[in-house]
Motif scaffolding. Structure first.
Motif, short mmCIF file in Angstrom:
data_model
loop_
_atom_site.label_atom_id
_atom_site.label_comp_id
_atom_site.label_asym_id
_atom_site.label_seq_id
_atom_site.Cartn_x
_atom_site.Cartn_y
_atom_site.Cartn_z
N ALA A 137 0.51 -44.54 46.52
CA ALA A 137 0.86 -45.93 46.80
C ALA A 137 0.11 -46.88 45.87
O ALA A 137 0.66 -47.87 45.37
N ILE A 138 -1.17 -46.58 45.63
CA ILE A 138 -1.97 -47.42 44.72
C ILE A 138 -1.41 -47.35 43.30
O ILE A 138 -1.28 -48.37 42.62
N VAL A 139 -1.06 -46.14 42.87
CA VAL A 139 -0.51 -45.99 41.53
C VAL A 139 0.81 -46.74 41.40
O VAL A 139 1.05 -47.46 40.42
N ASN A 140 1.67 -46.59 42.39
CA ASN A 140 2.98 -47.23 42.33
C ASN A 140 2.87 -48.75 42.32
O ASN A 140 3.60 -49.43 41.57
N ASP A 141 1.98 -49.30 43.15
CA ASP A 141 1.94 -50.75 43.34
C ASP A 141 0.95 -51.47 42.43
O ASP A 141 1.18 -52.63 42.05
N ASN A 145 1.91 -46.12 35.75
CA ASN A 145 1.75 -45.30 34.54
C ASN A 145 0.29 -44.94 34.24
O ASN A 145 -0.08 -44.73 33.09
N GLN A 146 -0.54 -44.88 35.28
CA GLN A 146 -1.93 -44.47 35.10
C GLN A 146 -2.24 -43.29 36.02
O GLN A 146 -1.61 -43.12 37.06
N GLU A 147 -3.22 -42.51 35.61
CA GLU A 147 -3.66 -41.37 36.41
C GLU A 147 -4.94 -41.74 37.15
O GLU A 147 -5.84 -42.36 36.58
N ILE A 148 -5.04 -41.37 38.42
CA ILE A 148 -6.29 -41.53 39.16
C ILE A 148 -6.64 -40.19 39.79
O ILE A 148 -5.76 -39.41 40.16
N ASP A 149 -7.94 -39.93 39.91
CA ASP A 149 -8.41 -38.63 40.37
C ASP A 149 -7.96 -38.32 41.79
O ASP A 149 -7.78 -37.15 42.16
N GLU A 150 -7.80 -39.36 42.61
CA GLU A 150 -7.47 -39.13 44.01
C GLU A 150 -6.11 -38.45 44.20
O GLU A 150 -5.89 -37.78 45.21
N VAL A 151 -5.21 -38.63 43.24
CA VAL A 151 -3.92 -37.95 43.33
C VAL A 151 -4.12 -36.43 43.29
O VAL A 151 -3.61 -35.69 44.13
N GLY A 282 8.10 -42.94 32.31
CA GLY A 282 7.23 -42.50 31.23
C GLY A 282 6.63 -41.16 31.50
O GLY A 282 6.49 -40.72 32.62
N SER A 283 6.21 -40.50 30.45
CA SER A 283 5.73 -39.13 30.57
C SER A 283 4.41 -39.02 31.29
O SER A 283 4.04 -37.97 31.78
N ASN A 284 3.65 -40.13 31.38
CA ASN A 284 2.36 -40.07 32.05
C ASN A 284 2.40 -40.62 33.46
O ASN A 284 1.39 -40.81 34.11
N SER A 285 3.59 -40.92 33.93
CA SER A 285 3.70 -41.53 35.25
C SER A 285 3.42 -40.55 36.35
O SER A 285 3.79 -39.39 36.28
N THR A 286 2.77 -41.03 37.41
CA THR A 286 2.54 -40.21 38.59
C THR A 286 3.32 -40.75 39.78
O THR A 286 3.05 -40.39 40.92
N THR A 287 4.28 -41.61 39.53
CA THR A 287 4.94 -42.29 40.63
C THR A 287 6.00 -41.46 41.31
O THR A 287 6.57 -41.89 42.29
N THR A 288 6.27 -40.29 40.81
CA THR A 288 7.36 -39.52 41.37
C THR A 288 6.95 -38.66 42.54
O THR A 288 7.78 -38.03 43.16
N ASN A 289 5.67 -38.55 42.85
CA ASN A 289 5.23 -37.60 43.86
C ASN A 289 5.08 -38.25 45.20
O ASN A 289 4.71 -39.37 45.30
#
Length: 289
Positions: A137-141, A145-151, A282-289
């Motif tokens: 949720a944090i990444v999406n909002d 397009n950034q990576e965070i360790d909590e994911v 984008g290739s670095n996105s984590t929003t799909t999970n």
């Protein structure tokens, strides 16, 4: 002259953990019929991975946001945890009245130990799901397009909890024997349940950073001893003589095949996002999970 008490044969366990016990639990000591008992196990082994797969695959294909995404992610453990618990308590350790009150370890009965074991895994699983959902949720909002360790931490946490729960299930069924399946439909659904578990493991593996490598190691570490145990018990290729253990072995074998194909196809131990598969934004996105 020996007294009646001394001449009475007392069953002895050859192994504390019961893997080679002479008094192995066998379906038929309980009030449930063999067929209905096996049917219940097969149904649980089939619907449990289907439910979890729905919540593993769907977010990859559909980009959820907001309250809908939160409700969707909360729903998965709310149903999957009871399903996994039902698998464990369907073992005769829980339904055989002769198991009541028998001390097993640290003054606990085997049922109590398994309940604690499972609850620890369930707690880690639920915490991991919550952490992962919050991080996404944090990444999406806030951090697109950034990576965070909590994911990744959330991923590994709920995967660890899931494995702990399955170990409790394997331990609960370690002595349980069945007469085998004589119905083609039952055999198909039983094998399908194992394959679905394998697909679930493999789909989660390719989501993890370094997941394919870790899952291959895990499958070999758990699957090889399980294979040896079933082979030595002369039930490895039977039609469900060790219903749950064989189902998990089918799952591990399926996982290994799928992950090895994935590794060969992408040219290494890469996760889905690193190869740009079904990545939105984008290739670095984590929003799909």
């Amino acid at each position: 002259m020996a007294s009646p008490a001394s001449s009475q044969k007392i069953p002895q366990r050859n192994n504390f953990f019961g893997f080679k016990s002479d008094d192995s639990i066998h379906v038929g000591k309980v009030s449930l019929s063999e067929r209905s008992h096996d049917r219940r196990i097969i149904i649980l082994l089939s619907i449990t991975p289907i439910w979890t797969l729905l919540f593993t695959v769907t977010p990859v294909l559909i980009n959820f946001h907001g309250v809908v995404a939160d409700l969707y992610r909360i729903l998965e453990p709310t149903v999957s945890l009871p399903l996994h618990y039902f698998i464990m308590i369907t073992s005769e350790v829980f339904i055989d009245p002769t198991q009541e009150g028998r001390k097993f370890l640290f003054g606990l009965t085997e049922r109590s130990l398994l309940n604690i074991w499972f609850l620890v895994g369930a707690a880690i699983y639920a915490q991991g799901c919550g952490m992962h959902s919050t991080a996404i949720a944090i990444v999406n909002d806030l951090l697109p397009n950034q990576e965070i360790d909590e994911v990744a931490i959330g991923y590994y946490s709920y995967a660890t909890g899931y494995l702990i729960m399955t170990w409790a299930q394997l331990f609960a069924y370690r002595r349980q024997k069945h007469d085998g399946l004589d119905s083609l439909k039952g055999i198909i659904w039983w094998i399908l349940g194992g394959i679905l578990f394998g697909i679930l493991y493999a789909s989660v593996a390719i989501e993890f950073p370094r997941g394919p490598l870790l899952v291959i190691i895990y499958v070999l570490v758990i699957g090889i001893p399980l294979s040896i145990f079933l082979f030595n018990s002369k039930v490895m290729f039977s039609k469900g003589r060790r219903l749950v253990l064989q189902s998990y072995l089918i799952g591990y074998a399926t996982t290994l095949v799928i992950v090895l194909i994935w590794v060969a196809a992408v040219g290494g131990f890469k996760d889905r996002k690193s190869v740009g598969l079904f990545v939105k934004g984008g290739s670095n996105s984590t929003t799909t999970n």
